[in-house]
Design a protein around this motif. Structure first.
Motif, PDB file in Angstrom:
ATOM      1  N   LEU A  36     -35.940  69.240  12.447  1.00  9.92           N
ATOM      2  CA  LEU A  36     -34.676  68.741  12.993  1.00  9.92           C
ATOM      3  C   LEU A  36     -34.938  67.878  14.227  1.00  9.92           C
ATOM      4  O   LEU A  36     -34.317  66.813  14.398  1.00  9.92           O
ATOM      5  CB  LEU A  36     -33.751  69.911  13.345  1.00  9.92           C
ATOM      6  CG  LEU A  36     -32.381  69.530  13.893  1.00  9.92           C
ATOM      7  CD1 LEU A  36     -31.582  68.701  12.891  1.00  9.92           C
ATOM      8  CD2 LEU A  36     -31.608  70.780  14.294  1.00  9.92           C
TER       9      LEU A  36
ATOM     10  N   ASN B  62     -27.312  79.049  16.026  1.00 13.12           N
ATOM     11  CA  ASN B  62     -26.388  78.881  14.899  1.00 13.12           C
ATOM     12  C   ASN B  62     -27.057  78.196  13.712  1.00 13.12           C
ATOM     13  O   ASN B  62     -26.755  78.509  12.554  1.00 13.12           O
ATOM     14  CB  ASN B  62     -25.148  78.101  15.340  1.00 13.12           C
ATOM     15  CG  ASN B  62     -24.235  78.949  16.218  1.00 13.12           C
ATOM     16  OD1 ASN B  62     -24.366  80.155  16.275  1.00 13.12           O
ATOM     17  ND2 ASN B  62     -23.325  78.309  16.915  1.00 13.12           N
ATOM     18  N   ILE B  63     -27.967  77.282  13.993  1.00  7.89           N
ATOM     19  CA  ILE B  63     -28.705  76.625  12.899  1.00  7.89           C
ATOM     20  C   ILE B  63     -29.601  77.646  12.200  1.00  7.89           C
ATOM     21  O   ILE B  63     -29.678  77.682  10.966  1.00  7.89           O
ATOM     22  CB  ILE B  63     -29.519  75.428  13.428  1.00  7.89           C
ATOM     23  CG1 ILE B  63     -28.565  74.316  13.875  1.00  7.89           C
ATOM     24  CG2 ILE B  63     -30.499  74.920  12.364  1.00  7.89           C
ATOM     25  CD1 ILE B  63     -29.218  73.209  14.639  1.00  7.89           C
ATOM     26  N   ARG B  64     -30.251  78.505  12.973  1.00  7.96           N
ATOM     27  CA  ARG B  64     -31.100  79.533  12.371  1.00  7.96           C
ATOM     28  C   ARG B  64     -30.276  80.506  11.535  1.00  7.96           C
ATOM     29  O   ARG B  64     -30.703  80.937  10.453  1.00  7.96           O
ATOM     30  CB  ARG B  64     -31.881  80.275  13.459  1.00  7.96           C
ATOM     31  CG  ARG B  64     -33.006  79.420  14.061  1.00  7.96           C
ATOM     32  CD  ARG B  64     -33.429  79.936  15.420  1.00  7.96           C
ATOM     33  NE  ARG B  64     -34.027  81.254  15.337  1.00  7.96           N
ATOM     34  CZ  ARG B  64     -34.050  82.114  16.370  1.00  7.96           C
ATOM     35  NH1 ARG B  64     -33.497  81.791  17.529  1.00  7.96           N
ATOM     36  NH2 ARG B  64     -34.624  83.288  16.233  1.00  7.96           N
TER      37      ARG B  64
ATOM     38  N   HIS C 238     -38.471  74.599  10.707  1.00  5.30           N
ATOM     39  CA  HIS C 238     -37.206  73.963  10.357  1.00  5.30           C
ATOM     40  C   HIS C 238     -36.624  73.220  11.561  1.00  5.30           C
ATOM     41  O   HIS C 238     -36.142  72.089  11.438  1.00  5.30           O
ATOM     42  CB  HIS C 238     -36.185  74.996   9.850  1.00  5.30           C
ATOM     43  CG  HIS C 238     -36.567  75.635   8.556  1.00  5.30           C
ATOM     44  ND1 HIS C 238     -37.286  76.813   8.497  1.00  5.30           N
ATOM     45  CD2 HIS C 238     -36.326  75.264   7.272  1.00  5.30           C
ATOM     46  CE1 HIS C 238     -37.473  77.138   7.222  1.00  5.30           C
ATOM     47  NE2 HIS C 238     -36.905  76.213   6.458  1.00  5.30           N
ATOM     48  N   LEU C 239     -36.682  73.857  12.726  1.00 10.91           N
ATOM     49  CA  LEU C 239     -36.132  73.230  13.920  1.00 10.91           C
ATOM     50  C   LEU C 239     -37.040  72.110  14.422  1.00 10.91           C
ATOM     51  O   LEU C 239     -36.561  71.145  15.023  1.00 10.91           O
ATOM     52  CB  LEU C 239     -35.900  74.278  15.012  1.00 10.91           C
ATOM     53  CG  LEU C 239     -34.942  75.408  14.604  1.00 10.91           C
ATOM     54  CD1 LEU C 239     -34.710  76.366  15.757  1.00 10.91           C
ATOM     55  CD2 LEU C 239     -33.621  74.866  14.091  1.00 10.91           C
TER      56      LEU C 239
ATOM     57  N   ALA D 144     -27.504  79.716   9.997  1.00 11.47           N
ATOM     58  CA  ALA D 144     -27.151  78.968   8.784  1.00 11.47           C
ATOM     59  C   ALA D 144     -28.325  78.955   7.805  1.00 11.47           C
ATOM     60  O   ALA D 144     -28.138  79.078   6.585  1.00 11.47           O
ATOM     61  CB  ALA D 144     -26.737  77.542   9.151  1.00 11.47           C
ATOM     62  N   LEU D 145     -29.546  78.830   8.323  1.00 11.06           N
ATOM     63  CA  LEU D 145     -30.727  78.863   7.468  1.00 11.06           C
ATOM     64  C   LEU D 145     -30.865  80.223   6.774  1.00 11.06           C
ATOM     65  O   LEU D 145     -31.234  80.292   5.598  1.00 11.06           O
ATOM     66  CB  LEU D 145     -31.983  78.554   8.285  1.00 11.06           C
ATOM     67  CG  LEU D 145     -32.141  77.092   8.735  1.00 11.06           C
ATOM     68  CD1 LEU D 145     -33.224  76.970   9.793  1.00 11.06           C
ATOM     69  CD2 LEU D 145     -32.458  76.196   7.546  1.00 11.06           C
TER      70      LEU D 145
ATOM     71  N   ARG E  15     -28.265  63.573   3.822  1.00 13.15           N
ATOM     72  CA  ARG E  15     -27.242  63.953   4.813  1.00 13.15           C
ATOM     73  C   ARG E  15     -25.970  63.129   4.615  1.00 13.15           C
ATOM     74  O   ARG E  15     -24.852  63.658   4.660  1.00 13.15           O
ATOM     75  CB  ARG E  15     -27.788  63.757   6.226  1.00 13.15           C
ATOM     76  CG  ARG E  15     -26.824  64.239   7.310  1.00 13.15           C
ATOM     77  CD  ARG E  15     -27.365  63.942   8.710  1.00 13.15           C
ATOM     78  NE  ARG E  15     -26.507  64.529   9.710  1.00 13.15           N
ATOM     79  CZ  ARG E  15     -25.361  64.010  10.127  1.00 13.15           C
ATOM     80  NH1 ARG E  15     -24.918  62.869   9.600  1.00 13.15           N
ATOM     81  NH2 ARG E  15     -24.635  64.610  11.050  1.00 13.15           N
TER      82      ARG E  15
ATOM     83  N   TYR F  52     -26.751  76.405  20.050  1.00 12.18           N
ATOM     84  CA  TYR F  52     -26.992  75.307  19.106  1.00 12.18           C
ATOM     85  C   TYR F  52     -28.072  75.684  18.082  1.00 12.18           C
ATOM     86  O   TYR F  52     -27.829  75.672  16.866  1.00 12.18           O
ATOM     87  CB  TYR F  52     -27.391  74.038  19.869  1.00 12.18           C
ATOM     88  CG  TYR F  52     -27.710  72.865  18.965  1.00 12.18           C
ATOM     89  CD1 TYR F  52     -26.698  72.152  18.338  1.00 12.18           C
ATOM     90  CD2 TYR F  52     -29.026  72.474  18.732  1.00 12.18           C
ATOM     91  CE1 TYR F  52     -26.979  71.082  17.504  1.00 12.18           C
ATOM     92  CE2 TYR F  52     -29.322  71.405  17.902  1.00 12.18           C
ATOM     93  CZ  TYR F  52     -28.289  70.717  17.293  1.00 12.18           C
ATOM     94  OH  TYR F  52     -28.586  69.662  16.464  1.00 12.18           O
ATOM     95  N   TYR F  53     -29.264  76.026  18.560  1.00 12.52           N
ATOM     96  CA  TYR F  53     -30.353  76.349  17.643  1.00 12.52           C
ATOM     97  C   TYR F  53     -30.153  77.720  16.988  1.00 12.52           C
ATOM     98  O   TYR F  53     -30.546  77.921  15.834  1.00 12.52           O
ATOM     99  CB  TYR F  53     -31.701  76.286  18.358  1.00 12.52           C
ATOM    100  CG  TYR F  53     -32.169  74.881  18.632  1.00 12.52           C
ATOM    101  CD1 TYR F  53     -32.566  74.038  17.595  1.00 12.52           C
ATOM    102  CD2 TYR F  53     -32.227  74.379  19.936  1.00 12.52           C
ATOM    103  CE1 TYR F  53     -33.002  72.741  17.839  1.00 12.52           C
ATOM    104  CE2 TYR F  53     -32.659  73.078  20.185  1.00 12.52           C
ATOM    105  CZ  TYR F  53     -33.041  72.276  19.140  1.00 12.52           C
ATOM    106  OH  TYR F  53     -33.472  70.992  19.385  1.00 12.52           O
TER     107      TYR F  53
ATOM    108  N   SER G 143     -19.902  71.112  14.287  1.00 17.02           N
ATOM    109  CA  SER G 143     -21.251  71.416  14.750  1.00 17.02           C
ATOM    110  C   SER G 143     -21.174  71.951  16.176  1.00 17.02           C
ATOM    111  O   SER G 143     -20.318  71.534  16.958  1.00 17.02           O
ATOM    112  CB  SER G 143     -22.118  70.150  14.719  1.00 17.02           C
ATOM    113  OG  SER G 143     -23.429  70.453  15.141  1.00 17.02           O
TER     114      SER G 143
END
Length: 201
Positions: free
Chosen positions: A33, A93-95, A29-30, A97-98, A66, A90-91, A82
């Motif tokens: 991104l 928080n994205i994980r 996923h990252l 959210a996933l 998007r 950063y990454y 964000s």
């Protein structure tokens, strides 16, 4: 790997090398991104996509989605926030959210070296196209792929404590089948409850 990568047989090695330039240690996923950020920095250049074995139409489609989501949020006066790209979170928080979106699509690494999907106990393996160069204990995945073997595709490394804290209703361990993952989650839950109890004093 996800469909934005084009892998013609005669250029497979070059395509794999191009893909690894965007690879993120925590998973697919990252990595996607990273591809999207690089695409935007290239001014959405189709030639850049061609040179990097990336499907231009897929990235344009992702960009359109998007923009649609941004317009919907604006229409309902939802604040868009964000984490700063330079932040160590950063990454992470994205994980997290996933995990909130894919908490039902989780697999745990068993002692056998195979993964077991949570709840339905399916034996699976990481799809060969993954960017992961290691086997994390816990992963979320986008797709369950059945070929000659059971594979999970588009995977990212996650922490088990995120599962318990971000999806507590789903991870009610009283409803889980007996398995190694349940035992590990039970131990983790006890540690988390003890830590929370100690904080109260």
């Amino acid at each position: 790997m996800p469909q934005c990568f084009v892998r013609p047989n005669e250029a497979k090695k070059a395509a794999d090398e191009a893909k690894m330039r965007f690879a993120h240690i925590d998973g697919d996923h990252l990595t996607l991104l990273n591809v999207y950020h690089a695409f935007k920095q290239s001014s959405e250049d189709p030639n850049w996509c061609y040179e990097n074995f990336i499907n231009f139409r897929s990235l344009k489609s992702a960009d359109n989605v998007r923009q649609q989501l941004a317009r919907i949020m604006d229409r309902f006066s939802l604040r868009r926030t964000s984490t700063e790209f330079t932040s160590k979170d950063y990454y992470v928080n994205i994980r997290k959210a996933l995990v909130q979106g894919f908490f039902m699509q989780v697999a745990h690494l068993e002692r056998t070296g195979h993964y077991l999907t949570i709840k339905d106990n399916q034996n699976v393996q990481l799809h060969p196209s993954t960017c992961l160069d290691h086997k994390p204990d816990w992963v979320i995945y986008n797709e369950f792929v059945l070929t000659t073997k059971n594979y999970i595709r588009t995977v990212t490394d996650v922490k088990p404590e995120w599962l318990l804290s971000l999806a507590p209703q789903y991870y009610d361990l009283n409803n889980f089948p007996q398995c190694e993952a349940k035992r590990q989650l039970e131990l983790l839950q006890q540690r988390m409850e003890t830590k929370q109890y100690q904080k109260g004093f």
